[in-house]
Design a protein around this motif. Structure first.
Motif, PDB file in Angstrom:
ATOM      1  N   GLN A 186     -14.537  -4.686 -19.076  1.00  0.00           N
ATOM      2  CA  GLN A 186     -13.956  -3.816 -18.044  1.00  0.00           C
ATOM      3  C   GLN A 186     -13.322  -4.715 -16.978  1.00  0.00           C
ATOM      4  O   GLN A 186     -13.728  -4.740 -15.829  1.00  0.00           O
ATOM      5  N   ARG A 187     -12.340  -5.473 -17.414  1.00  0.00           N
ATOM      6  CA  ARG A 187     -11.769  -6.512 -16.574  1.00  0.00           C
ATOM      7  C   ARG A 187     -10.654  -5.955 -15.695  1.00  0.00           C
ATOM      8  O   ARG A 187      -9.803  -5.193 -16.164  1.00  0.00           O
ATOM      9  N   ARG A 188     -10.680  -6.355 -14.422  1.00  0.00           N
ATOM     10  CA  ARG A 188      -9.604  -6.010 -13.506  1.00  0.00           C
ATOM     11  C   ARG A 188      -8.480  -7.036 -13.680  1.00  0.00           C
ATOM     12  O   ARG A 188      -8.511  -8.103 -13.079  1.00  0.00           O
ATOM     13  N   GLN A 189      -7.514  -6.685 -14.513  1.00  0.00           N
ATOM     14  CA  GLN A 189      -6.356  -7.562 -14.705  1.00  0.00           C
ATOM     15  C   GLN A 189      -5.128  -6.680 -14.814  1.00  0.00           C
ATOM     16  O   GLN A 189      -4.924  -6.010 -15.811  1.00  0.00           O
ATOM     17  N   PHE A 190      -4.315  -6.687 -13.760  1.00  0.00           N
ATOM     18  CA  PHE A 190      -3.186  -5.784 -13.666  1.00  0.00           C
ATOM     19  C   PHE A 190      -1.862  -6.439 -14.041  1.00  0.00           C
ATOM     20  O   PHE A 190      -0.866  -5.735 -14.194  1.00  0.00           O
ATOM     21  N   TYR A 191      -1.861  -7.757 -14.164  1.00  0.00           N
ATOM     22  CA  TYR A 191      -0.620  -8.487 -14.425  1.00  0.00           C
ATOM     23  C   TYR A 191      -0.873  -9.548 -15.491  1.00  0.00           C
ATOM     24  O   TYR A 191      -2.028  -9.919 -15.754  1.00  0.00           O
ATOM     25  N   PRO A 192       0.174 -10.076 -16.122  1.00  0.00           N
ATOM     26  CA  PRO A 192       0.002 -11.136 -17.129  1.00  0.00           C
ATOM     27  C   PRO A 192      -0.713 -12.357 -16.546  1.00  0.00           C
ATOM     28  O   PRO A 192      -0.468 -12.754 -15.406  1.00  0.00           O
ATOM     29  N   SER A 193      -1.563 -12.964 -17.357  1.00  0.00           N
ATOM     30  CA  SER A 193      -2.416 -14.051 -16.879  1.00  0.00           C
ATOM     31  C   SER A 193      -1.642 -15.312 -16.533  1.00  0.00           C
ATOM     32  O   SER A 193      -2.162 -16.190 -15.823  1.00  0.00           O
ATOM     33  N   ASP A 194      -0.397 -15.438 -17.004  1.00  0.00           N
ATOM     34  CA  ASP A 194       0.350 -16.647 -16.664  1.00  0.00           C
ATOM     35  C   ASP A 194       0.692 -16.719 -15.179  1.00  0.00           C
ATOM     36  O   ASP A 194       1.129 -17.759 -14.690  1.00  0.00           O
ATOM     37  N   ARG A 224      10.052  -8.584 -15.254  1.00  0.00           N
ATOM     38  CA  ARG A 224      10.725  -7.308 -15.014  1.00  0.00           C
ATOM     39  C   ARG A 224       9.826  -6.306 -14.284  1.00  0.00           C
ATOM     40  O   ARG A 224       9.764  -5.125 -14.633  1.00  0.00           O
ATOM     41  N   LEU A 225       9.138  -6.807 -13.277  1.00  0.00           N
ATOM     42  CA  LEU A 225       8.250  -5.958 -12.486  1.00  0.00           C
ATOM     43  C   LEU A 225       9.017  -5.368 -11.310  1.00  0.00           C
ATOM     44  O   LEU A 225       9.751  -6.063 -10.616  1.00  0.00           O
ATOM     45  N   LYS A 226       8.820  -4.078 -11.094  1.00  0.00           N
ATOM     46  CA  LYS A 226       9.446  -3.428  -9.950  1.00  0.00           C
ATOM     47  C   LYS A 226       8.825  -3.969  -8.668  1.00  0.00           C
ATOM     48  O   LYS A 226       7.600  -4.010  -8.522  1.00  0.00           O
ATOM     49  N   HIS A 227       9.679  -4.393  -7.712  1.00  0.00           N
ATOM     50  CA  HIS A 227       9.148  -5.043  -6.519  1.00  0.00           C
ATOM     51  C   HIS A 227      10.180  -5.035  -5.401  1.00  0.00           C
ATOM     52  O   HIS A 227      11.363  -4.781  -5.626  1.00  0.00           O
ATOM     53  N   THR A 228       9.709  -5.320  -4.213  1.00  0.00           N
ATOM     54  CA  THR A 228      10.573  -5.649  -3.084  1.00  0.00           C
ATOM     55  C   THR A 228      10.034  -6.919  -2.461  1.00  0.00           C
ATOM     56  O   THR A 228       8.830  -7.167  -2.467  1.00  0.00           O
ATOM     57  N   MET A 229      10.933  -7.744  -1.917  1.00  0.00           N
ATOM     58  CA  MET A 229      10.515  -8.985  -1.275  1.00  0.00           C
ATOM     59  C   MET A 229      11.364  -9.216  -0.041  1.00  0.00           C
ATOM     60  O   MET A 229      12.597  -9.223  -0.124  1.00  0.00           O
ATOM     61  N   ASP A 230      10.700  -9.354   1.083  1.00  0.00           N
ATOM     62  CA  ASP A 230      11.380  -9.590   2.359  1.00  0.00           C
ATOM     63  C   ASP A 230      10.978 -10.949   2.895  1.00  0.00           C
ATOM     64  O   ASP A 230       9.795 -11.298   2.910  1.00  0.00           O
ATOM     65  N   THR A 264       3.568  -1.288 -13.078  1.00  0.00           N
ATOM     66  CA  THR A 264       4.466  -0.394 -13.812  1.00  0.00           C
ATOM     67  C   THR A 264       5.436   0.259 -12.836  1.00  0.00           C
ATOM     68  O   THR A 264       5.185   0.341 -11.629  1.00  0.00           O
ATOM     69  N   LYS A 265       6.548   0.761 -13.370  1.00  0.00           N
ATOM     70  CA  LYS A 265       7.526   1.455 -12.539  1.00  0.00           C
ATOM     71  C   LYS A 265       6.935   2.727 -11.951  1.00  0.00           C
ATOM     72  O   LYS A 265       7.211   3.077 -10.790  1.00  0.00           O
ATOM     73  N   ASP A 266       6.135   3.443 -12.742  1.00  0.00           N
ATOM     74  CA  ASP A 266       5.529   4.675 -12.242  1.00  0.00           C
ATOM     75  C   ASP A 266       4.580   4.377 -11.085  1.00  0.00           C
ATOM     76  O   ASP A 266       4.548   5.128 -10.097  1.00  0.00           O
ATOM     77  N   ALA A 267       3.804   3.295 -11.203  1.00  0.00           N
ATOM     78  CA  ALA A 267       2.888   2.930 -10.119  1.00  0.00           C
ATOM     79  C   ALA A 267       3.658   2.592  -8.857  1.00  0.00           C
ATOM     80  O   ALA A 267       3.258   2.953  -7.741  1.00  0.00           O
ATOM     81  N   PHE A 268       4.794   1.923  -9.009  1.00  0.00           N
ATOM     82  CA  PHE A 268       5.602   1.572  -7.838  1.00  0.00           C
ATOM     83  C   PHE A 268       6.149   2.827  -7.168  1.00  0.00           C
ATOM     84  O   PHE A 268       6.143   2.943  -5.934  1.00  0.00           O
ATOM     85  N   LYS A 269       6.601   3.788  -7.975  1.00  0.00           N
ATOM     86  CA  LYS A 269       7.156   5.020  -7.424  1.00  0.00           C
ATOM     87  C   LYS A 269       6.117   5.808  -6.643  1.00  0.00           C
ATOM     88  O   LYS A 269       6.444   6.458  -5.632  1.00  0.00           O
ATOM     89  N   THR A 270       4.868   5.780  -7.093  1.00  0.00           N
ATOM     90  CA  THR A 270       3.816   6.557  -6.429  1.00  0.00           C
ATOM     91  C   THR A 270       3.136   5.789  -5.305  1.00  0.00           C
ATOM     92  O   THR A 270       2.213   6.303  -4.676  1.00  0.00           O
ATOM     93  N   GLY A 271       3.565   4.546  -5.063  1.00  0.00           N
ATOM     94  CA  GLY A 271       2.982   3.754  -3.988  1.00  0.00           C
ATOM     95  C   GLY A 271       1.699   3.051  -4.351  1.00  0.00           C
ATOM     96  O   GLY A 271       1.006   2.531  -3.469  1.00  0.00           O
ATOM     97  N   ASP A 272       1.364   3.023  -5.648  1.00  0.00           N
ATOM     98  CA  ASP A 272       0.152   2.330  -6.097  1.00  0.00           C
ATOM     99  C   ASP A 272       0.508   0.857  -6.323  1.00  0.00           C
ATOM    100  O   ASP A 272       0.667   0.395  -7.448  1.00  0.00           O
ATOM    101  N   THR A 273       0.653   0.127  -5.221  1.00  0.00           N
ATOM    102  CA  THR A 273       1.194  -1.230  -5.261  1.00  0.00           C
ATOM    103  C   THR A 273       0.207  -2.232  -4.683  1.00  0.00           C
ATOM    104  O   THR A 273      -0.762  -1.868  -4.028  1.00  0.00           O
ATOM    105  N   GLN A 274       0.488  -3.505  -4.933  1.00  0.00           N
ATOM    106  CA  GLN A 274      -0.223  -4.612  -4.302  1.00  0.00           C
ATOM    107  C   GLN A 274       0.768  -5.375  -3.425  1.00  0.00           C
ATOM    108  O   GLN A 274       1.967  -5.398  -3.697  1.00  0.00           O
TER     109      GLN A 274
END
Length: 334
Positions: A83-91, A177-183, A205-215
């Motif tokens: 039950q590992r918390r890993q949301f992005y590729p390990s690289d 190809r991760l949906k993001h913003t950077m300032d 995911t794009k859906d997570a970004f649209k719903t505000g479920d972001t880091q």
């Protein structure tokens, strides 16, 4: 538990012992008293763990050295789904290579032990942590926190490290190809220039970004002893950092001072101000240049309660002749 291999030979030798200490420390935070012991099965080394509680499997799944978990069934081993918390590729964690980089497993262990020592250790498993590394360098802690789905703030005065990490992170999110913003821009408070900063908001995911479920990753290139107006008071759950080891890497001799206690003493008021009540500070340090008793006393003088055993620390291990590495964790009680 099958312990994950380490590319660092010295760390690999200490990994089973450190893993056992991490298991005992983290599970104790959830009210469990595990029995941990090494065992050889068919020529392969494992750790056996006897423990009970709903948090045992989630906690073990997210430890720094966990490669696989099994349940004994007579002569056989039945795999337990992690039950590992890993949301992005390990690289994100492994791709950066540079002189002086801290072992990723040790950084993850430090974060785990420090997070479990907060007044609400469940936030480590449910993703509710706000993490800060106030001497973050090129971002190993930031990457590990982001990988686990936490929002994280980094601080470092070294402009080269800031620029290098910003470029790496921008390239990495684009490559995946991760949906993001950077300032990016200047940090100012009251019209006073305080350095540079960038903020990355990203989602797996794009859906997570649209719903505000972001880091969020925020990096401040500024003086870590002066964070007023830059990091909100009582906004951080966990502060973890690699303190200066007194060993020069490349051109960073000024930052890696042989007097880390002086730097920590100056920085601690600014750090503690950002910490929530019940939050914790976890420091990785070199006993050769920061004696454990002096470090513990300094933390207590700043009003923190040391919660790890610095006298007989199970996490102490030798990196090389010049580094006798250990960790210490202290909590803000009020």
């Amino acid at each position: 538990m099958l312990v994950a291999p380490s590319s660092n030979r010295v760390y690999a030798d200490a990994a089973p012992r450190l893993a056992a200490a991490e298991i005992e420390t983290v599970l104790a935070a959830f009210g469990s008293t595990p029995d941990v012991a090494p065992i050889d099965l068919a020529g392969v080394d494992y750790l056996t763990i006897s423990a009970s509680g709903d948090e045992v499997v989630p906690a073990l799944s997210n430890l720094s050295a966990t490669f696989a978990l099994f349940e004994r069934e007579g002569e056989l081993l039945r795999p337990i789904p992690l039950q590992r918390r890993q949301f992005y590729p390990s690289d994100l964690v492994t791709i950066q290579k540079y002189q002086g980089k801290t072992n990723e497993q040790w950084t993850r262990l430090l974060l785990n032990v420090t997070a479990a020592a907060t007044k609400r250790p469940s936030k480590w498993l449910d993703g509710g942590l706000d993490v800060m590394d106030p001497m973050c360098g090129r971002g190993t802690t930031l990457n590990i926190a982001l990988l686990a789905g936490y929002s994280v703030t980094g601080v470092d005065v070294d402009r080269k490290d800031y620029d290098t990490y910003a470029a790496f992170l921008k390239t990495w999110v684009q490559a995946h190809r991760l949906k993001h913003t950077m300032d990016r821009g200047a940090s100012t408070t009251g019209g006073r220039a305080r350095g540079r900063e960038f903020t990355l908001e990203v989602a797996p995911t794009k859906d997570a970004f649209k719903t505000g479920d972001t880091q969020t990753v925020r990096y401040l290139s500024t003086d870590t002893t002066d964070l007023g107006g830059l990091v909100r008071a009582a906004s951080i759950d966990v502060i973890v950092t690699d303190t200066p080891y007194g060993v020069q890497h490349g051109s960073h001799g000024d930052r890696l001072s042989r007097r880390p206690l002086e730097l920590l003493d100056r920085a601690m008021p600014a750090w503690i101000r950002t910490l929530r009540t019940g939050g914790t500070v976890g420091l990785s340090y070199n006993r050769h240049v920061a004696p454990a008793e002096n470090l513990a006393l300094m933390l207590e003088q700043h009003g923190l309660i040391v919660v790890t055993d610095w006298r007989d620390s199970p996490f102490r291990h030798r990196v090389d002749a010049s580094i006798d590495r250990d960790l210490i964790v202290a909590r803000k009680e009020s």
